[in-house]
Design a protein around this motif. Structure first.
Motif, short mmCIF file in Angstrom:
data_model
loop_
_atom_site.label_atom_id
_atom_site.label_comp_id
_atom_site.label_asym_id
_atom_site.label_seq_id
_atom_site.Cartn_x
_atom_site.Cartn_y
_atom_site.Cartn_z
N LEU A 238 3.54 0.59 28.37
CA LEU A 238 4.26 0.41 27.11
C LEU A 238 5.72 0.07 27.38
O LEU A 238 6.34 -0.70 26.65
N ASP A 239 6.27 0.66 28.44
CA ASP A 239 7.55 0.22 29.00
C ASP A 239 7.24 -0.83 30.06
O ASP A 239 6.85 -0.48 31.17
N ASN A 240 7.34 -2.14 29.79
CA ASN A 240 8.03 -2.65 28.64
C ASN A 240 7.22 -3.79 27.99
O ASN A 240 7.78 -4.72 27.45
N LEU A 241 5.90 -3.69 28.08
CA LEU A 241 5.10 -4.74 27.46
C LEU A 241 5.13 -4.67 25.94
O LEU A 241 4.77 -5.64 25.26
N THR A 242 5.57 -3.52 25.37
CA THR A 242 5.81 -3.49 23.92
C THR A 242 6.82 -4.56 23.53
O THR A 242 6.63 -5.30 22.56
N SER A 243 7.92 -4.63 24.29
CA SER A 243 8.98 -5.60 23.97
C SER A 243 8.56 -7.02 24.30
O SER A 243 8.89 -7.96 23.56
N CYS A 244 7.83 -7.20 25.41
CA CYS A 244 7.35 -8.54 25.75
C CYS A 244 6.45 -9.08 24.65
O CYS A 244 6.58 -10.24 24.23
N TYR A 245 5.54 -8.24 24.17
CA TYR A 245 4.60 -8.69 23.15
C TYR A 245 5.32 -9.00 21.83
O TYR A 245 5.06 -10.03 21.20
N ALA A 246 6.24 -8.12 21.43
CA ALA A 246 6.99 -8.37 20.19
C ALA A 246 7.81 -9.65 20.29
O ALA A 246 7.84 -10.47 19.36
N GLY A 247 8.49 -9.84 21.43
CA GLY A 247 9.29 -11.05 21.60
C GLY A 247 8.44 -12.30 21.63
O GLY A 247 8.81 -13.34 21.07
N LEU A 248 7.27 -12.22 22.29
CA LEU A 248 6.38 -13.36 22.36
C LEU A 248 5.85 -13.73 20.98
O LEU A 248 5.89 -14.91 20.58
N VAL A 249 5.35 -12.75 20.24
CA VAL A 249 4.78 -13.02 18.92
C VAL A 249 5.85 -13.57 17.98
O VAL A 249 5.61 -14.51 17.21
N ALA A 250 7.06 -13.00 18.04
CA ALA A 250 8.14 -13.50 17.19
C ALA A 250 8.44 -14.96 17.50
O ALA A 250 8.66 -15.77 16.58
N LEU A 251 8.42 -15.32 18.77
CA LEU A 251 8.69 -16.72 19.14
C LEU A 251 7.53 -17.62 18.72
O LEU A 251 7.75 -18.75 18.22
N LEU A 252 6.30 -17.17 18.91
CA LEU A 252 5.13 -17.96 18.53
C LEU A 252 5.12 -18.24 17.03
O LEU A 252 4.65 -19.29 16.59
N GLU A 253 5.63 -17.31 16.24
CA GLU A 253 5.62 -17.46 14.79
C GLU A 253 6.86 -18.18 14.26
O GLU A 253 7.02 -18.34 13.05
N THR A 254 7.75 -18.60 15.16
CA THR A 254 8.94 -19.36 14.76
C THR A 254 8.59 -20.85 14.75
O THR A 254 8.42 -21.46 15.79
N GLU A 255 8.45 -21.39 13.58
CA GLU A 255 8.12 -22.82 13.47
C GLU A 255 9.37 -23.67 13.73
O GLU A 255 9.39 -24.50 14.61
N THR A 256 10.39 -23.46 12.93
CA THR A 256 11.67 -24.15 13.14
C THR A 256 12.79 -23.17 12.84
O THR A 256 12.64 -22.23 12.07
N SER A 257 13.93 -23.41 13.44
CA SER A 257 15.12 -22.58 13.21
C SER A 257 16.34 -23.45 13.41
O SER A 257 16.30 -24.46 14.11
#
Length: 439
Positions: A238-257
């Motif tokens: 969980l240290d630190n794949l919690t953060s890796c997964y959250a960061g990855l999913v947030a980036l995957l769901e970013t269409e444009t910025s």
């Protein structure tokens, strides 16, 4: 309230961890998800050709990955929005000449990686995963391997020979008492021959073709929900794949910025990050600079972009444990499921300052996410993260944050279900925020 969507995200995290028993597997899983979302891989050894709003990623050393989505605004006017995390976890790694005979048993010699709670590795269903380098006709190739069944064990000594264990604590001599039990010696094969055959069968090659390995000891027990409302999760790493997964999913769901959004996932944080693919190395600066030049941003424009950038260093935080109240700063007791934690240290063990703290608080407000503030006991040494070193290397203001955990660096850590969704939501808000002036 734990909604089906929140529970689904937590299950996705557990699935990600359970398919990532080593940093090399974690990066392979991230690459798979990035490709499914249309990201294309760039090689550091080749010229980079990127298109407006392009979605790309770079891998270094097989265990560090940086992915990015180009923004709508010119880079010099918007800067980078970076989420940084680490792919490695503390534990045990096999030595180069691991297999050996000990009386009638075959053992594997291990080395301690980082700062694990060694006692938690005892009497668990352990196995091996990582990468193996093999000889091929063309060149040296590496392949990922994983023994899914329990393969090795760190068997405890009976209490009859260690009567004071419950008073003095379970301790292992790192050299003599940590080698893992693999099998009995019941045939003519030497320990080295037997182990090489096991690895070769898994790698699909001949034993004589194996040149080297990076093999991680991992717990085969899968992650789980627990508690009367299934409000907690337990798993390794969980240290630190919690953060890796959250960061990855947030980036995957970013269409444009408006901003160029970056997910930077580094190996070797647990041992200081000083490597070619660690956060203290050149990987992050190399990638950001090449992104700038690939979209025709000159050197002054790149420096201007850095001045308009911001980084969230996402790593696990210490949750308050009521059984051990004296271990915590009394006014900074962090609650599981109380929201992401902002970590502050006057000696810059965390990179947060008042301005970056305020900015993260505002992001939480916009995302309708609760937040907490953590400071370490003054009479205890404070850990650190990739935040201070990347902030120093890049000159970018940084906030150190993360989800709270119990039993950090145990082989089986615990966290809150609500916190995982909260961190994801604030990271999505971070990537989507309008371009702002430099701080």
């Amino acid at each position: 309230m734990i909604t089906p969507e929140i529970a689904k995200h937590a299950q996705g995290l557990l699935d990600f961890i359970d398919t990532s028993p080593s940093p090399w597997h974690a990066v392979a899983m991230m690459e798979k998800q990035l490709q499914e979302k249309g990201f294309t891989r760039l090689e550091e050894s080749q010229a980079w050709h990127v298109q407006p709003l392009g979605r790309h990623y770079v891998i270094r050393g097989g265990s560090s990955l940086i992915a990015f989505v180009l923004g709508r605004k010119p880079l010099a006017e918007s800067g980078f929005r970076i989420v940084g995390a680490h792919t490695d976890s503390p534990g045990l790694r096999l030595k180069p000449r691991a297999p050996h005979q000990a009386d009638t048993m075959m053992r594997l010699a291990v080395e301690v990686y980082g700062g694990p709670i060694l006692a938690t590795f005892s009497d668990r269903d352990l196995s091996l995963a990582g990468r193996v380098c093999v000889r091929s006709d063309a060149a040296v190739e590496s392949c990922l391997i994983r023994f899914e069944q329990p393969l090795v064990r760190l068997a405890n000594l009976a209490i009859h020979m260690n009567r004071s264990v419950n008073e003095d604590g379970l301790k292992f001599n790192r050299q003599n008492e940590l080698p893992l039990l693999l099998s009995g010696l019941c045939d003519a094969e030497s320990p080295e021959q037997k182990f090489l055959r096991l690895v070769a069968d898994k790698a699909g090659c001949r034993p004589s073709d194996i040149l080297s390995w990076d093999l991680n000891v991992y717990d085969t027990q899968k992650g789980s929900f627990w508690g009367p409302e299934l409000e907690f999760i337990a798993d390794s790493q969980l240290d630190n794949l919690t953060s890796c997964y959250a960061g990855l999913v947030a980036l995957l769901e970013t269409e444009t910025s408006e901003n160029t959004c970056v997910g930077a996932f580094f190996d070797h944080e647990e041992i200081g990050s000083e490597s070619n693919r660690g956060a203290m190395g050149s990987f992050i600066s190399d990638v950001l600079e090449r992104v700038a030049y690939a979209i025709d941003t000159d050197t002054p424009g790149y420096k201007q972009a850095l001045a308009r950038s911001f980084m969230i260093s996402a790593d696990a935080a210490h949750a308050y444990h009521p059984n051990f109240p004296n271990a915590y700063e009394p006014l900074h007791r962090i609650a599981i499921n109380g929201g992401p934690v902002i970590k502050v240290n006057a000696n810059q063990r965390y990179a947060t300052d008042s301005m970056s703290e305020a900015r993260f608080i505002e992001l939480c407000r916009q995302a309708n996410v609760p937040y907490q503030k953590y400071a370490h006991r003054t009479d205890l040494a404070c850990g650190s993260t990739i935040g201070p070193m990347t902030a120093a290397r890049l000159g970018i203001p940084t906030a150190d944050v993360g989800c709270p955990l119990w039993a950090m660096h145990s082989i089986r850590e615990s966290a809150g279900v609500l916190d995982q969704a909260s961190l994801l939501n604030v990271l999505k808000k971070f990537f989507a925020e309008p371009a702002v002036q430099s701080m």
